[in-house]
Design a protein around this motif. Sequence first.
Motif, short mmCIF file in Angstrom:
data_model
loop_
_atom_site.label_atom_id
_atom_site.label_comp_id
_atom_site.label_asym_id
_atom_site.label_seq_id
_atom_site.Cartn_x
_atom_site.Cartn_y
_atom_site.Cartn_z
N GLY A 21 0.69 -1.20 -0.09
CA GLY A 21 0.05 -0.03 -0.02
C GLY A 21 0.62 1.30 -0.11
O GLY A 21 0.37 2.15 -0.65
N VAL A 22 2.05 1.20 0.70
CA VAL A 22 2.66 2.40 0.83
C VAL A 22 3.28 3.10 -0.51
O VAL A 22 3.22 4.30 -0.78
N PRO A 23 3.79 1.97 -1.32
CA PRO A 23 4.30 2.25 -2.63
C PRO A 23 3.35 3.03 -3.57
O PRO A 23 3.38 4.16 -4.21
N ILE A 24 2.07 2.41 -3.46
CA ILE A 24 0.63 2.80 -4.25
C ILE A 24 0.43 4.09 -3.81
O ILE A 24 0.06 5.34 -4.65
N ALA A 25 0.31 4.52 -2.35
CA ALA A 25 -0.16 5.66 -1.69
C ALA A 25 1.15 6.74 -2.35
O ALA A 25 0.55 7.93 -2.76
N ALA A 26 2.51 6.49 -2.28
CA ALA A 26 3.22 7.54 -2.68
C ALA A 26 3.29 7.75 -4.00
O ALA A 26 3.49 8.90 -4.38
N ALA A 27 2.98 6.80 -5.03
CA ALA A 27 2.99 7.01 -6.42
C ALA A 27 1.65 8.22 -6.67
O ALA A 27 1.74 8.77 -7.43
N ALA A 28 0.55 7.79 -5.62
CA ALA A 28 -0.67 8.78 -5.92
C ALA A 28 -0.39 10.01 -5.60
O ALA A 28 -1.33 10.88 -6.01
N ALA A 29 0.57 10.42 -4.63
CA ALA A 29 0.89 11.49 -4.41
C ALA A 29 2.07 12.36 -5.17
O ALA A 29 2.35 13.45 -5.00
N SER A 30 2.50 11.78 -6.17
CA SER A 30 3.48 12.16 -7.09
C SER A 30 2.95 13.33 -7.87
O SER A 30 1.89 13.45 -8.53
N GLU A 31 3.84 14.09 -7.98
CA GLU A 31 3.61 15.59 -8.94
C GLU A 31 3.40 15.36 -10.29
O GLU A 31 2.98 16.08 -11.17
N GLN A 32 4.01 14.20 -10.76
CA GLN A 32 4.15 13.85 -12.19
C GLN A 32 2.92 13.59 -12.52
O GLN A 32 2.62 13.47 -13.86
N LEU A 33 1.91 13.21 -11.41
CA LEU A 33 0.49 12.63 -12.14
C LEU A 33 -0.33 14.06 -12.93
O LEU A 33 -1.19 13.66 -13.60
N ALA A 34 0.15 15.16 -12.44
CA ALA A 34 -0.48 16.23 -13.21
C ALA A 34 -0.26 16.43 -14.59
O ALA A 34 -0.98 17.23 -15.17
N TRP A 35 0.82 15.78 -14.93
CA TRP A 35 1.14 15.86 -16.47
C TRP A 35 0.87 14.64 -17.29
O TRP A 35 1.08 14.31 -18.44
N ARG A 36 0.06 13.65 -16.60
CA ARG A 36 -0.25 12.41 -17.16
C ARG A 36 -1.81 12.28 -17.53
O ARG A 36 -2.46 12.88 -16.62
N GLU A 173 7.82 6.39 -5.64
CA GLU A 173 8.69 7.29 -4.82
C GLU A 173 9.82 6.12 -4.50
O GLU A 173 9.75 5.13 -4.48
N THR A 174 10.94 6.69 -4.80
CA THR A 174 12.26 5.92 -4.73
C THR A 174 12.40 5.09 -3.49
O THR A 174 12.76 3.80 -3.77
N ILE A 175 12.37 5.27 -2.16
CA ILE A 175 12.54 4.50 -1.05
C ILE A 175 11.62 3.50 -1.09
O ILE A 175 11.69 2.28 -0.81
N SER A 176 10.32 3.71 -1.23
CA SER A 176 9.28 2.63 -0.81
C SER A 176 9.31 1.74 -2.15
O SER A 176 8.99 0.36 -2.22
N LYS A 177 9.89 2.32 -3.55
CA LYS A 177 9.98 1.30 -4.51
C LYS A 177 11.15 0.35 -4.41
O LYS A 177 10.78 -0.78 -4.68
N VAL A 178 12.05 0.84 -3.85
CA VAL A 178 13.48 0.00 -3.56
C VAL A 178 13.02 -1.10 -2.56
O VAL A 178 13.58 -2.27 -2.52
N ALA A 179 12.28 -0.76 -1.50
CA ALA A 179 11.89 -1.38 -0.29
C ALA A 179 10.94 -2.67 -0.74
O ALA A 179 11.08 -3.63 -0.39
N LEU A 180 9.96 -2.29 -1.63
CA LEU A 180 8.97 -3.35 -2.18
C LEU A 180 9.93 -4.17 -3.20
O LEU A 180 9.81 -5.43 -3.03
#
Length: 209
Positions: A21-36, A173-180
């Motif tokens: 859940g954390v990597p999904i939530a972190a990705a949902a908060a990404s600023e890059q989504l504004a341009w997708r 997000e890098t840390i949560s991605k690497v952890a997963l």
Amino acid sequence: MRGWKSARAVLIWVALALAIGVPIAAAAASEQLAWRGPVYILAGFAGIIALGLVLAQPLLIGGYLPGLSAYRRRRAHHWIGGTLAVAIVIHVAGLWFTSPPDMIDALTYTSPTPFSPFGVTAMWAIFIVAVLALLRRRLGLRLRTWRIVHIPLAIIIVAGSVVHCLLIEGTMETISKVALCALVLAATIKVMIDLWRRRTLRGESVARQ
């Protein structure tokens, strides 16, 4: 003792939920989504969810998730495998919709992006496993034969998915991605070692008899 086992079971399930859940939530908060666009976002999150499902598979096979009987673990493994295949279809279809030329390059292994061949290879391995699982009874595959085919493909799926994810610089997000990714590798290595030990002990027991 019983209270400790219950608490331990809860902690394991909470840890799994956080790992996915954390990597999904972190990705949902990404600023890059504004341009997708919405289709691209759907495709991206389908890929993130797929990686989380890959983590659950070895945990089920190894019996590391408490509160599930062997039958329920097998059923969950089958259903999650099917869901994983569907998630990959959504991931690929969404990316194809947003950029067909890029997906053609990826599927033909001619893409200049370094992460593409790893993801495509993992995708084909997932589809092969899914098709073989559906046709296993018709093909008459015994458990031993199924394992001989399934285990190498599972290793390809895990290795390809992890490398594919780590090489992508996107909404995750890098840390949560690497952890997963680390957890996916650790769970897979753990279950492989345990399965090897069980077979070794079984072989020794048979030899003594």
